[in-house]
Each structure stands twice: as structure tokens, then as C-alpha cells.
Design an enzyme around this catalytic site. Structure first.
Site, PDB file in Angstrom:
ATOM      1  N   GLY A  19      -2.705   2.287  -4.950  1.00 42.35           N
ATOM      2  CA  GLY A  19      -3.562   2.175  -3.772  1.00 42.35           C
ATOM      3  C   GLY A  19      -4.129   3.536  -3.424  1.00 42.35           C
ATOM      4  N   GLY A  21      -5.420   6.084   0.130  1.00 42.21           N
ATOM      5  CA  GLY A  21      -5.418   6.294   1.574  1.00 42.21           C
ATOM      6  C   GLY A  21      -6.375   7.396   1.946  1.00 42.21           C
ATOM      7  N   GLY A  24      -5.314  10.657  -0.324  1.00 41.92           N
ATOM      8  CA  GLY A  24      -5.217  10.651  -1.769  1.00 41.92           C
ATOM      9  C   GLY A  24      -5.046   9.268  -2.344  1.00 41.92           C
ATOM     10  N   LYS A  40       1.057  10.881  -5.553  1.00 40.75           N
ATOM     11  CA  LYS A  40      -0.150  10.871  -4.719  1.00 40.75           C
ATOM     12  C   LYS A  40      -1.025  12.049  -5.120  1.00 40.75           C
ATOM     13  CE  LYS A  40      -0.778   9.430  -0.572  1.00 40.75           C
ATOM     14  NZ  LYS A  40      -0.804   9.134   0.870  1.00 40.75           N
ATOM     15  N   ASP A 134       1.626   9.989  11.375  1.00 42.05           N
ATOM     16  CA  ASP A 134       0.803   8.831  11.022  1.00 42.05           C
ATOM     17  C   ASP A 134       1.671   7.606  10.762  1.00 42.05           C
ATOM     18  OD1 ASP A 134      -1.557   7.474  10.585  1.00 42.05           O
ATOM     19  OD2 ASP A 134      -1.716   8.041   8.475  1.00 42.05           O
TER      20      ASP A 134
END
Length: 431
Positions: A19, A21, A24, A40, A134
Site C-alpha cells: 500500500g 500513504g 511513502g 516503507k 498520526d
């Protein structure tokens, strides 16, 4: 970023993309020992910010001190070259955000486990002097019913003017604390606010400050009270304390553990000890796992790190690509032997009376093919199961030929053979 499946990044062999974000792109990879990790790779606009990279490099050693069953530990990092990256423990599971979107609110014992796990995760992060900044449902991975927090410390370390100006929003509207939205400092108290909003969303299936443009959501965070309707009574007071506008009025992670009846870990202790059974009000006591609910033990079952070596069966009964391909080949071979055997037996039985030589030729040809295939399997691959299937297919074709030739007329067999051939041709043409 130029990362593709099969690429190498330092000592890590990239397998597939998991995935992406704001900071990265995350890849599943193998480390030099063959263990799975999550790598990442920072976005180019982030990698171009020397200040942010220097700050992240300084924070990595601190982040590596964060350990526990509810955090994805930082294992390695490289801030040099054109593709700086961060390596963490790979956790196989579903993001909490996807789980809520697909199945709705988290209830009962599952909500208790989620609350306790997130509280332990924040306690471990803050004990190492790290601020997540976050925390949100998308950064919580549910693995075997237990939450694992990912990306802690990254948002805080990479918060710089150039990174933000390049399009990355440090934090998510609706989960950012009011003081952060107003331009203040993001400290441990801001993580507690995000803890409250994340659990509120999980408990109700709704965003506690609604949806809409980021500016509208941010305004409601600063000026409105959260929507906590439907949050269980045992959890609502804790969430209200965590979501207070004044950061000084919010509890610490250790105090949240105390309110939830969990003993805070001692210095150096990775797995917190259970303090007492936590009773969920409104649920009748009953056996664990029963529909009646009851006392929920707060002990943490150690989460196994989702790692495996090539050639081993992966966890959660998921097959590796090599094993899946091998099983697929076995299935295709069996279907080929059975299908060609049936067709050969039917054709040979049809030609048995008018053309006995053709009938014998078909049977012998099929028999030679399966014998050769079985012999190759034994000699080259030592696959005894494949050889057994071949021999059984050959014997079955002969038996079926004898039965069909004895009990059915040539005309009936010819009609059946024509129908089968017509269906096969139709399938080939349509495909």
C-alpha cells in the site's frame, strides 16, 4: 519510486506492494535471513527534504526502543541514497478502518480487546519518549483480533515545512487534536485525543466529528463536542477525558491503563501483566466467548510476529506462491488424465465393432502417454502421486472402454462422442 516486485533495496528483497500513504510506499520484503518485513520507501518529495531525513535518522534509534505485542517495531532504516527507507515488523492483518467499513462497529469482547491493546501500544510508545502524532484507524492493523499500531513516530519526525508544502498532510482531520489543528505542538496528549477518536469511531461505526471537507471537520474538532452516542458505558467516560479540548486536562497513557483496569508495564517490560478481570456493564456473566459475554480477562496473548521463511507454509493457512502453483499443477494434471481418459475410452468403444484396429490404437496410444508421463515424474521429480494418477487413469480408460463396448450400441456411442466433441469445440471457441 521505481520499486518493482523482485527489486532489491539494500539487503532487502522486495516481494510485493502492500500500500501507500502520505510519506511513502510500503512493500512486503525478505530480509537477509529470509524473514518477512515491511519496507516503507519514502516518497521522492519526502526524500528530497534533507532536514526531515536528518530528523528521522535521529529519531530511528529512539523508535527502535519501542517494543511490545501491540506495536510494529522498527527494525532498520537507511536515510541515504535516492530511496531512503524504513523497515518494520510485518504484521499480517486488516486495517481497523477497512474492518469497520466492511463489518460496522466493533462491539463486545472485541471492543474491550481493541481498547486495551491501543492503550498498551500508546503506553509503550510514550514510555520511549516517542509521539505517534498520526494515530487513526488506518494505522491500526487487526491481527487475530488484537490491534497492532504502525507508523509511530514517522509523522512527528517528518513534520517540516517543505514536506507539508509538497502535499503531505501531517495527520488526519477528525483524528488530530485541537491544539495541532490550531498550529500548536503535538505531544503525548495529542496521541490521547487520537486514541479517543479512534475508539469512538470503532465503537459506533461513525466518525465522532462527522464527515465533510477537512476545514469543516477541523472546525467541529475545535469548537464542538464529539458524537459519542452508542459508546458503551464502561468506555464513554474514558473517551470523554481523552477528547477534552485542553491537552492538560487529558489523562496520560498510564492513567488510561489505570482507568481500564490494566497495570502499566514496568521499565523494560515488554508484555504488560493482567491486573484484574474487566467486567463490561450490561452484559450478563457467562462463559468466555458465549453470547452472554461476561468478565473479559485483560491479559494479552502474545502476538506471533508474522514471519516465515521461503519454502515454509505461511501463517493463517495462506499458501506461498510456490505452494499454490504446485497444487494448481497437480489439479490440472488430474483433470487432464481423467478428461483424456474418458474421451479416449469413449472413442475407442465407438470404434470397437466397425474399426477394431483403430480402437486398439487409441487405447495403446493413451496408455503409452500416461506410462511415459508417470515414468518421467518418478525419475525426474520423484513425484509418486503423479505416477499413481497416470497408472490409475490408464487402467480406468481400459475398464471404461470394456464396459461401454459391452452395454451400449455403436450408434449410441457415436452420438455420445459427437456430443462431447461438439461441447469441447464450443468451449474452445468461446474461450
Amino acid at each position: 519510486m521505481g520499486a518493482t516486485e523482485g527489486d532489491r533495496l539494500g539487503p532487502y528483497h522486495l516481494l510485493s506492494t502492500l500500500g501507500a500513504g502520505g510519506f511513502g510506499e510500503v512493500h512486503l520484503a525478505l530480509d537477509p535471513d529470509g524473514r518477512t518485513v515491511a519496507v516503507k520507501i519514502l516518497h521522492p518529495h519526502v526524500a528530497a527534504d534533507a532536514t526531515a531525513l536528518s530528523r528521522l535518522a535521529r529519531e530511528v534509534e529512539t523508535m527502535r526502543r519501542v517494543q511490545g505485542p501491540h506495536v510494529a517495531e522498527v527494525l532498520d532504516a537507511s536515510m541515504e541514497g535516492t530511496r531512503p527507507y524504513l523497515v518494520t515488523r510485518y504484521v499480517q492483518g486488516r486495517p481497523l478502518s477497512a474492518l469497520i467499513a466492511a463489518e460496522g462497529a466493533v462491539v463486545g469482547d472485541d471492543l474491550v480487546r481493541l481498547a486495551h491493546g491501543l492503550a498498551r501500544a500508546l503506553a509503550a510508545v510514550h514510555a520511549a519518549d516517542v509521539v505517534h502524532r498520526d494515530l487513526k484507524p488506518a494505522n491500526v492493523i487487526m491481527a487475530d483480533g488484537e490491534p497492532v499500531v504502525i507508523d509511530f513516530g514517522i509523522a512527528s519526525a517528518l513534520d517540516s515545512a517543505s514536506v507539508t508544502a509538497s502535499g503531505t498532510v501531517v495527520g488526519t482531520p477528525g483524528y488530530l487534536a485541537p491544539e495541532v489543528i490550531e498550529g500548536g505542538q503535538s505531544g503525548p496528549a495529542a496521541d490521547l485525543f487520537s486514541f479517543g477518536t479512534t475508539l469512538a469511531h470503532a465503537a459506533t461505526g461513525r466518525h465522532p466529528y462527522g464527515t465533510g471537507p477537512a476545514s469543516a471537520v477541523g472546525y467541529r474538532v475545535v469548537h464542538h463536542e464529539p458524537d459519542l452516542e452508542g459508546v458503551p458505558g464502561w468506555l464513554e467516560p474514558v473517551l470523554r477525558e481523552c477528547m477534552r479540548r485542553d491537552p492538560a486536562a487529558r489523562p496520560t497513557a498510564a492513567q488510561v491503563l489505570e482507568r481500564l483496569g490494566i497495570e502499566a508495564p514496568e521499565v523494560g517490560e515488554v508484555f504488560p501483566r493482567p491486573r484484574r478481570a474487566f467486567a463490561v456493564p450490561g452484559l450478563a456473566s457467562g462463559p468466555s466467548g458465549s453470547s452472554g459475554g461476561g468478565a473479559v480477562e485483560t491479559g494479552v496473548h502474545a502476538l506471533s510476529t508474522r514471519q516465515w521463511r521461503p519454502g515454509q507454509r505461511p501463517p493463517s493457512n495462506r499458501l506461498s506462491p510456490e505452494e499454490a502453483l504446485r497444487r494448481r499443477r497437480v489439479v490440472v494434471h488430474r483433470r487432464w488424465v481423467v478428461g483424456t481418459g474418458l474421451l479416449t475410452a469413449l472413442a475407442a468403444a465407438t470404434a470397437r465393432t466397425p474399426l477394431p484396429e483403430l480402437s486398439l490404437l487409441l487405447l495403446v496410444s493413451y496408455g503409452l502417454v500416461v506410462i511415459v508421463d508417470g515414468g518421467i515424474a518418478l525419475l525426474a521429480r520423484k513425484d509418486r502421486g503423479r505416477a499413481i494418477v497416470d497408472l490409475a487413469g490408464g487402467a480406468g480408460a481400459v475398464i471404461l472402454w470394456a464396459v461401454l463396448g459391452t452395454f451400449f450400441s455403436t450408434l449410441t456411442l457415436a452420438l455420445a462422442l459427437g456430443t462431447v466433441l461438439f461441447v469441447l469445440v464450443a468451449i474452445l471457441v468461446s474461450s
